[in-house]
Design a protein around this motif. Structure first.
Motif, mmCIF file in Angstrom:
data_model
loop_
_atom_site.group_PDB
_atom_site.id
_atom_site.type_symbol
_atom_site.label_atom_id
_atom_site.label_comp_id
_atom_site.label_asym_id
_atom_site.label_seq_id
_atom_site.Cartn_x
_atom_site.Cartn_y
_atom_site.Cartn_z
ATOM 1 N N VAL A 93 22.988 40.549 -20.880
ATOM 2 C CA VAL A 93 22.299 40.157 -19.650
ATOM 3 C C VAL A 93 23.246 41.012 -18.751
ATOM 4 O O VAL A 93 24.285 41.254 -18.589
ATOM 5 N N CYS B 274 29.399 35.002 -16.660
ATOM 6 C CA CYS B 274 28.120 34.887 -17.450
ATOM 7 C C CYS B 274 28.327 33.552 -18.368
ATOM 8 O O CYS B 274 29.490 33.171 -18.602
ATOM 9 N N GLY C 213 13.060 36.391 -20.838
ATOM 10 C CA GLY C 213 13.295 36.948 -19.764
ATOM 11 C C GLY C 213 12.063 36.636 -18.708
ATOM 12 O O GLY C 213 11.911 37.337 -17.739
ATOM 13 N N ARG D 49 15.293 33.026 -22.439
ATOM 14 C CA ARG D 49 15.486 34.047 -23.398
ATOM 15 C C ARG D 49 14.381 35.134 -23.661
ATOM 16 O O ARG D 49 15.002 36.269 -23.864
ATOM 17 N N THR E 172 18.283 33.460 -16.446
ATOM 18 C CA THR E 172 17.106 34.034 -17.073
ATOM 19 C C THR E 172 16.819 33.299 -18.607
ATOM 20 O O THR E 172 17.776 32.875 -19.494
ATOM 21 N N ILE F 106 18.547 39.348 -12.174
ATOM 22 C CA ILE F 106 19.232 39.185 -13.514
ATOM 23 C C ILE F 106 18.135 39.828 -14.507
ATOM 24 O O ILE F 106 16.979 39.709 -14.130
ATOM 25 N N SER F 107 18.744 40.501 -15.371
ATOM 26 C CA SER F 107 17.728 40.836 -16.529
ATOM 27 C C SER F 107 18.613 40.612 -17.773
ATOM 28 O O SER F 107 19.541 40.593 -17.672
ATOM 29 N N ARG F 108 17.841 40.959 -18.797
ATOM 30 C CA ARG F 108 18.395 40.995 -19.986
ATOM 31 C C ARG F 108 17.678 41.898 -21.056
ATOM 32 O O ARG F 108 16.350 42.354 -20.908
ATOM 33 N N ASN G 297 17.239 41.805 -25.006
ATOM 34 C CA ASN G 297 17.505 41.019 -26.376
ATOM 35 C C ASN G 297 18.073 42.041 -27.700
ATOM 36 O O ASN G 297 18.690 41.508 -28.527
ATOM 37 N N SER H 205 12.703 33.590 -14.604
ATOM 38 C CA SER H 205 14.063 33.894 -13.771
ATOM 39 C C SER H 205 14.158 32.923 -12.484
ATOM 40 O O SER H 205 13.164 33.006 -11.663
#
Length: 123
Positions: A76, A93, A52, A50, A48, A67-69, A71, A55
């Protein structure tokens, strides 16, 4: 220096789900998940950007992982569904903190790595 602290993982039955988390101690750019199973090479799973907004996934996952994040938490996640015994591995990771180039699926792109967490899927 950035430290990546992983959590989640464990033992799950086939068909089940798990979520892995990876918290960074500082700001990161792109982040990714890899895994390493005994007797196999380390495999790229997901990336991903920065923001998001971008991906990418390994083709063999067939949409099972996401996948997700967040910030705001420098974290993540990897949501894993429909797990199979073949998914048993140590999951890592990885993070980049500068634009070093290289393909997102290449582990050499990433400067920082988590300690790894075991995921075991029973049949």
């Amino acid at each position: 220096q950035v430290q990546l602290v992983q959590s989640g993982g464990g033992l799950v039955q086939a068909g089940g789900s798990l979520t892995l988390s990876c918290a960074a101690s500082g700001r990161t750019l792109g982040m990714a998940w890899f895994r390493h199973a005994p007797g196999r090479q380390r495999q790229f799973l997901a990336f991903t950007s920065r923001s998001g907004g971008n991906s990418y996934y390994a083709d063999f996952l067939k949409g099972r992982f996401t996948i997700s994040r967040d910030n705001s938490k420098n974290t993540v996640y990897l949501q894993m569904n429909s797990l199979e015994p073949e998914d048993t591995a140590v999951y890592y990771c990885a993070a980049e903190v500068s634009n070093n180039g290289g393909a997102y699926y290449n582990d050499r792109r990433y400067s920082y790595w988590g300690h790894g967490t075991q995921v075991t899927v029973s049949s």
